[in-house]
Write an enzyme that holds these catalytic residues in place. Sequence first.
Site, PDB file in Angstrom:
ATOM      1  N   GLY A   7       0.822  -1.206   0.000  1.00 19.63           N
ATOM      2  CA  GLY A   7       0.000   0.000   0.000  1.00 19.63           C
ATOM      3  C   GLY A   7       0.849   1.245   0.000  1.00 19.63           C
ATOM      4  O   GLY A   7       0.517   2.250   0.629  1.00 19.63           O
ATOM      5  N   ILE A  17      -0.331   6.792   4.152  1.00 18.69           N
ATOM      6  CA  ILE A  17       0.537   6.266   5.197  1.00 18.69           C
ATOM      7  C   ILE A  17       1.625   5.382   4.609  1.00 18.69           C
ATOM      8  O   ILE A  17       2.795   5.468   4.994  1.00 18.69           O
ATOM      9  CB  ILE A  17      -0.287   5.492   6.240  1.00 18.69           C
ATOM     10  CG1 ILE A  17      -1.207   6.449   7.010  1.00 18.69           C
ATOM     11  CG2 ILE A  17       0.620   4.745   7.217  1.00 18.69           C
ATOM     12  CD1 ILE A  17      -2.193   5.747   7.932  1.00 18.69           C
ATOM     13  N   ASP A  31      -1.509  -7.469  -6.137  1.00 22.65           N
ATOM     14  CA  ASP A  31      -2.820  -7.549  -5.504  1.00 22.65           C
ATOM     15  C   ASP A  31      -2.642  -8.460  -4.303  1.00 22.65           C
ATOM     16  O   ASP A  31      -2.523  -9.686  -4.444  1.00 22.65           O
ATOM     17  CB  ASP A  31      -3.842  -8.135  -6.481  1.00 22.65           C
ATOM     18  CG  ASP A  31      -5.224  -8.316  -5.861  1.00 22.65           C
ATOM     19  OD1 ASP A  31      -5.371  -8.105  -4.642  1.00 22.65           O
ATOM     20  OD2 ASP A  31      -6.158  -8.687  -6.599  1.00 22.65           O
ATOM     21  N   SER A  68      -5.666   0.069  13.185  1.00 23.49           N
ATOM     22  CA  SER A  68      -6.460   1.293  13.287  1.00 23.49           C
ATOM     23  C   SER A  68      -7.156   1.314  14.639  1.00 23.49           C
ATOM     24  O   SER A  68      -7.333   0.259  15.276  1.00 23.49           O
ATOM     25  CB  SER A  68      -7.514   1.325  12.170  1.00 23.49           C
ATOM     26  OG  SER A  68      -8.520   2.287  12.421  1.00 23.49           O
ATOM     27  N   TYR A  76     -14.354  -3.192   7.945  1.00 29.46           N
ATOM     28  CA  TYR A  76     -13.040  -2.613   8.251  1.00 29.46           C
ATOM     29  C   TYR A  76     -12.649  -2.921   9.698  1.00 29.46           C
ATOM     30  O   TYR A  76     -11.497  -3.272   9.988  1.00 29.46           O
ATOM     31  CB  TYR A  76     -13.098  -1.107   8.024  1.00 29.46           C
ATOM     32  CG  TYR A  76     -11.765  -0.403   8.075  1.00 29.46           C
ATOM     33  CD1 TYR A  76     -10.824  -0.586   7.068  1.00 29.46           C
ATOM     34  CD2 TYR A  76     -11.458   0.467   9.113  1.00 29.46           C
ATOM     35  CE1 TYR A  76      -9.598   0.076   7.097  1.00 29.46           C
ATOM     36  CE2 TYR A  76     -10.239   1.133   9.157  1.00 29.46           C
ATOM     37  CZ  TYR A  76      -9.316   0.929   8.146  1.00 29.46           C
ATOM     38  OH  TYR A  76      -8.115   1.580   8.186  1.00 29.46           O
ATOM     39  N   THR A 115      -4.504  11.801   5.384  1.00 35.33           N
ATOM     40  CA  THR A 115      -4.142  11.176   4.111  1.00 35.33           C
ATOM     41  C   THR A 115      -4.963  11.815   2.996  1.00 35.33           C
ATOM     42  O   THR A 115      -5.950  12.509   3.257  1.00 35.33           O
ATOM     43  CB  THR A 115      -4.442   9.678   4.151  1.00 35.33           C
ATOM     44  OG1 THR A 115      -5.859   9.505   4.336  1.00 35.33           O
ATOM     45  CG2 THR A 115      -3.688   9.001   5.292  1.00 35.33           C
TER      46      THR A 115
END
Length: 272
Positions: free
Chosen positions: A13, A18, A63, A142, A155, A190
């Site tokens: 990512g 981030i 991916d 998170s 999430y 972000t």
Amino acid sequence: MSAAAPGWALVTGAARGIGRAIADRFARSGHAVAAADVDAAALESAVAELRAAGATAVAVPVDVSDPASVAALAERIAPLAGGRLRAVVNNAAVAVERPFFELTDAQWQRVLGTGLTGAFLVTRACWPLLARPGAAVVNVSSVHGARPLPGQAAYAAVKGGLENLTRALALDAAPHGVRVNAVAPGFVLTPAWQRWLGPPDAERGRRLAAEVAATVPLGRPATPDDVADVVLWLAGPASGYVTGAVVPVDGGLAAQAFRPIGAEDTEGSADA
């Protein structure tokens, strides 16, 4: 801050936000960086900037939810890194903001496939390059991992799972001298966050920014660099006795039960 001995670091990512800040931090500390992302065009741009600054960096489109793509990632990195990775940072994630009852199978699978299964696949594929003393895995979780908000079921499930995967993997990796930790950011400035806020001069953007500032004890959201600093520390020798930890990088957000009510009224009752 003590930096790790230079080596190769893989960051997923890494094209923006981030992940891009983490790749930059590793590069500036002397590491070579394998930057991975599903967005090949944005990834090439990010890596070009790292190289322009004098870093050794390669772009590896991947991916992370696809085992074959992840296997190809490990095969590409192995000869470049001389068979050894200093760190793996599992940062890749996607989110879908939708009430649980409206989540589709495809949305659920996409969020879990990227953020949780992806961390498993990448770490497993790279394990032969990591399994030696001094290596480290850092997962990006998170505040949602422990304290979800409405509309974030998928999430939150990913981040909660990622935190327990961090602890479990830390136990399995410890005999090999490999440490595994996670960071848990809160509000972070972000590009995706900025798009959600909207134009800073618009009424909605000003209102939301003010609400965030009032909610976070330190009075501001994090920058991607705030998170990257802690990731680099967790990957380096200064945290050499830390493993299985989830480190909040949230300005104190998760330390409070809820946003103080009437905090501006210093004469108010202390009863709760």
